[in-house]
Design a protein around this motif. Structure first.
Motif, PDB file in Angstrom:
ATOM      1  N   ASP A  23       1.551   1.242 -21.742  1.00  0.00           N
ATOM      2  CA  ASP A  23       2.345   0.100 -21.325  1.00  0.00           C
ATOM      3  C   ASP A  23       2.290  -0.011 -19.807  1.00  0.00           C
ATOM      4  O   ASP A  23       1.681   0.830 -19.133  1.00  0.00           O
ATOM      5  N   ILE A  24       2.927  -1.016 -19.252  1.00  0.00           N
ATOM      6  CA  ILE A  24       2.775  -1.300 -17.829  1.00  0.00           C
ATOM      7  C   ILE A  24       3.413  -0.219 -16.953  1.00  0.00           C
ATOM      8  O   ILE A  24       3.119  -0.120 -15.761  1.00  0.00           O
ATOM      9  N   ASP A  25       4.257   0.634 -17.545  1.00  0.00           N
ATOM     10  CA  ASP A  25       4.882   1.722 -16.802  1.00  0.00           C
ATOM     11  C   ASP A  25       4.141   3.045 -16.957  1.00  0.00           C
ATOM     12  O   ASP A  25       4.615   4.082 -16.484  1.00  0.00           O
ATOM     13  N   GLY A  26       2.998   3.023 -17.653  1.00  0.00           N
ATOM     14  CA  GLY A  26       2.194   4.232 -17.794  1.00  0.00           C
ATOM     15  C   GLY A  26       2.551   5.093 -18.986  1.00  0.00           C
ATOM     16  O   GLY A  26       2.142   6.261 -19.048  1.00  0.00           O
ATOM     17  N   ASN A  27       3.289   4.544 -19.946  1.00  0.00           N
ATOM     18  CA  ASN A  27       3.619   5.293 -21.165  1.00  0.00           C
ATOM     19  C   ASN A  27       2.516   5.090 -22.200  1.00  0.00           C
ATOM     20  O   ASN A  27       2.133   3.953 -22.495  1.00  0.00           O
ATOM     21  N   PHE A  28       2.015   6.192 -22.750  1.00  0.00           N
ATOM     22  CA  PHE A  28       0.887   6.147 -23.686  1.00  0.00           C
ATOM     23  C   PHE A  28       1.262   5.409 -24.959  1.00  0.00           C
ATOM     24  O   PHE A  28       2.352   5.602 -25.515  1.00  0.00           O
ATOM     25  N   ILE A  29       0.337   4.565 -25.447  1.00  0.00           N
ATOM     26  CA  ILE A  29       0.524   3.833 -26.700  1.00  0.00           C
ATOM     27  C   ILE A  29      -0.471   4.290 -27.754  1.00  0.00           C
ATOM     28  O   ILE A  29      -0.101   4.694 -28.851  1.00  0.00           O
ATOM     29  N   SER A  30      -1.770   4.245 -27.435  1.00  0.00           N
ATOM     30  CA  SER A  30      -2.797   4.588 -28.415  1.00  0.00           C
ATOM     31  C   SER A  30      -4.118   4.802 -27.701  1.00  0.00           C
ATOM     32  O   SER A  30      -4.225   4.630 -26.482  1.00  0.00           O
TER      33      SER A  30
ATOM     34  N   ASP B 233       0.813  -1.227   0.000  1.00  0.00           N
ATOM     35  CA  ASP B 233       0.000   0.000   0.000  1.00  0.00           C
ATOM     36  C   ASP B 233       0.843   1.272   0.000  1.00  0.00           C
ATOM     37  O   ASP B 233       0.376   2.339   0.415  1.00  0.00           O
ATOM     38  N   LEU B 234       2.083   1.191  -0.480  1.00  0.00           N
ATOM     39  CA  LEU B 234       2.952   2.359  -0.571  1.00  0.00           C
ATOM     40  C   LEU B 234       2.878   2.950  -1.978  1.00  0.00           C
ATOM     41  O   LEU B 234       2.844   2.211  -2.971  1.00  0.00           O
ATOM     42  N   PHE B 235       2.863   4.272  -2.071  1.00  0.00           N
ATOM     43  CA  PHE B 235       2.820   4.927  -3.381  1.00  0.00           C
ATOM     44  C   PHE B 235       4.035   4.529  -4.210  1.00  0.00           C
ATOM     45  O   PHE B 235       5.169   4.518  -3.721  1.00  0.00           O
ATOM     46  N   SER B 236       3.789   4.196  -5.491  1.00  0.00           N
ATOM     47  CA  SER B 236       4.866   3.796  -6.390  1.00  0.00           C
ATOM     48  C   SER B 236       5.092   4.835  -7.490  1.00  0.00           C
ATOM     49  O   SER B 236       6.171   5.401  -7.606  1.00  0.00           O
ATOM     50  N   PHE B 237       4.063   5.095  -8.307  1.00  0.00           N
ATOM     51  CA  PHE B 237       4.194   6.120  -9.347  1.00  0.00           C
ATOM     52  C   PHE B 237       2.804   6.541  -9.804  1.00  0.00           C
ATOM     53  O   PHE B 237       1.796   5.941  -9.436  1.00  0.00           O
ATOM     54  N   GLU B 238       2.762   7.590 -10.615  1.00  0.00           N
ATOM     55  CA  GLU B 238       1.501   8.071 -11.177  1.00  0.00           C
ATOM     56  C   GLU B 238       1.707   8.438 -12.635  1.00  0.00           C
ATOM     57  O   GLU B 238       2.833   8.637 -13.089  1.00  0.00           O
ATOM     58  N   PHE B 239       0.600   8.486 -13.369  1.00  0.00           N
ATOM     59  CA  PHE B 239       0.669   8.992 -14.741  1.00  0.00           C
ATOM     60  C   PHE B 239      -0.674   9.627 -15.091  1.00  0.00           C
ATOM     61  O   PHE B 239      -1.690   9.353 -14.461  1.00  0.00           O
ATOM     62  N   GLY B 240      -0.645  10.502 -16.101  1.00  0.00           N
ATOM     63  CA  GLY B 240      -1.857  11.199 -16.523  1.00  0.00           C
ATOM     64  C   GLY B 240      -1.727  12.698 -16.402  1.00  0.00           C
ATOM     65  O   GLY B 240      -0.665  13.277 -16.637  1.00  0.00           O
ATOM     66  N   GLY B 241      -2.823  13.355 -16.004  1.00  0.00           N
ATOM     67  CA  GLY B 241      -2.925  14.802 -15.984  1.00  0.00           C
ATOM     68  C   GLY B 241      -4.101  15.221 -16.846  1.00  0.00           C
ATOM     69  O   GLY B 241      -4.595  14.450 -17.681  1.00  0.00           O
ATOM     70  N   PHE B 242      -4.586  16.442 -16.651  1.00  0.00           N
ATOM     71  CA  PHE B 242      -5.788  16.876 -17.364  1.00  0.00           C
ATOM     72  C   PHE B 242      -5.512  17.153 -18.831  1.00  0.00           C
ATOM     73  O   PHE B 242      -4.495  17.743 -19.203  1.00  0.00           O
ATOM     74  N   GLY B 243      -6.474  16.741 -19.675  1.00  0.00           N
ATOM     75  CA  GLY B 243      -6.422  17.061 -21.095  1.00  0.00           C
ATOM     76  C   GLY B 243      -7.791  16.882 -21.723  1.00  0.00           C
ATOM     77  O   GLY B 243      -8.557  15.991 -21.331  1.00  0.00           O
ATOM     78  N   TRP B 244      -8.101  17.732 -22.674  1.00  0.00           N
ATOM     79  CA  TRP B 244      -9.383  17.626 -23.390  1.00  0.00           C
ATOM     80  C   TRP B 244      -9.153  17.863 -24.858  1.00  0.00           C
ATOM     81  O   TRP B 244      -8.424  18.802 -25.254  1.00  0.00           O
TER      82      TRP B 244
END
Length: 365
Positions: free
Chosen positions: A182-189, A134-145
């Protein structure tokens, strides 16, 4: 409920025993399995190596046995059990905020093969990932429209649900699309787009993945379910608005089991649907009730079902609904994930995820 109810699913994977005091002296005599149960009312289920149920029963205080339908090679079979106390002991993950490990309306959740917890932090427009501790590992994303699917890349507008396999798929609700990472949060499609044609969405909500990698999305405001392969190619569309068979009124979440059967929580129709992988209707699941009030998140682990409802109930059931346990929660749930050792439930009103650990044991035939 006035007294505690215990619900046990006993896993036999190895010679490791975490709760040997719950069930002991497991023996095989011909086509009968006998055991000594320390509690009455433990749900015992035997599965094959693929997670398909062979036979199930409830334990008694004494003289416990489970008879197979025919004499089989028991090697590799798994006897299964989970212990949930009506007075649950829960651990809180998160709290309100924008910092790492904090949430603003957590909705969909998923626990992957490595016991990592993925949380859709909806109003912070991001995904947060936690370790098995239950420890924070990483995040990905952010706002976009944007009205263009791939211009957004890995950004979101009120994402709602997530599923993880070889890749990560996120339902980006207000951008009316599903984003693949991908499993590390890098955008593919990404695929989808605002609309009502096959392959398009209008405010989609829930997502799940079967063992072959096909994914099912609750296209909520279009009152239907859509199935895609892992590359976003449309396979089938299931349902329309209404109250009949193959009809929905705001479907919310989906789940799929080891038999490739699909579960859908039909929110405003107060019911849970069951379909096969080709979209053929099998039945409505009612869990011993006349209706399931406003069902939300649903999860299936080794063909054991967990559902949370808007009236703060956690329902755990066998697939055939022979054994159903209902637990009253002291918080408002949204989504649920059932694993071998825990139940995770997201709680947007308290901006957290609750983890409820389950007492269990392991043994090998």
């Amino acid at each position: 409920m006035k007294k505690n109810i215990f619900f046990l699913i006993f896993f036999l994977f190895s010679i490791v025993s975490f709760s040997a005091h719950l069930i002991e002296d497991v023996k095989i005599n011909g086509n009968t399995i006998t055991y000594s149960a320390k509690k009455k009312g433990l749900f015992i289920c035997l599965y094959d190596k693929d997670g398909k149920k062979i036979v199930s029963c409830l334990s008694q205080a004494e003289n416990n046995s489970m008879e197979l339908l025919k004499t089989e090679d028991i090697k590799g079979k798994r006897l299964i059990a989970i212990d949930v106390n009506d007075q649950i002991d829960k651990k809180k993950i998160g709290g309100h905020g924008v910092d790492q490990g904090r949430f603003n309306y957590p909705s969909g959740i998923f626990v992957d093969y490595f016991s990592r917890l993925f949380v859709v932090d909806s109003m912070n427009d991001r995904i947060q990932v936690f370790t098995g501790n239950d420890l924070f590992s990483f995040e990905f994303g952010g706002f976009g429209w944007s009205t263009s699917l791939n211009d957004l890349k890995g950004r979101f507008n009120r994402p709602s649900d997530i599923v993880v396999g070889r890749f990560v798929y996120v339902v980006d609700t207000e951008n009316h699309r599903v984003a693949k990472f991908d499993i590390d949060g890098n955008f593919i499609s990404a695929f989808g787009g605002n609309g009502s044609k096959d392959g398009e969405f209008y405010l989609p909500k829930g997502i799940c993945m079967d063992l072959s990698g096909d994914i099912y999305i609750a296209d909520t405001e279009n009152d239907r379910i859509q199935k895609f392969d892992g590359n976003g190619n449309h396979i089938l569309t299931l349902g329309s608005f209404g109250r009949g068979i193959k009809q929905f009124n705001k479907p919310k979440y989906t789940a799929v089991d080891n038999d490739y059967d699909l579960y859908v929580t039909d929110y405003r129709n107060n019911r849970v649907h069951l379909y096969d992988r080709f979209g053929s209707f099998k039945k409505f699941l009612k869990f011993g009730k006349s209706f399931v009030k406003r069902p939300l998140g649903i999860s299936v682990y080794n063909n054991i079902i967990a559902v949370v409802t808007s009236d703060s109930k956690l329902i755990i059931s066998s697939k055939d609904e022979s054994y159903v346990k209902e637990i009253k929660l002291d918080f408002k749930p949204e989504d649920v994930q059932l694993t071998a050792g825990s139940v995770f439930i997201s709680c947007p009103s308290e901006n957290c995820v609750y983890r409820i650990d389950l007492e269990r044991a392991e043994y090998v035939f």
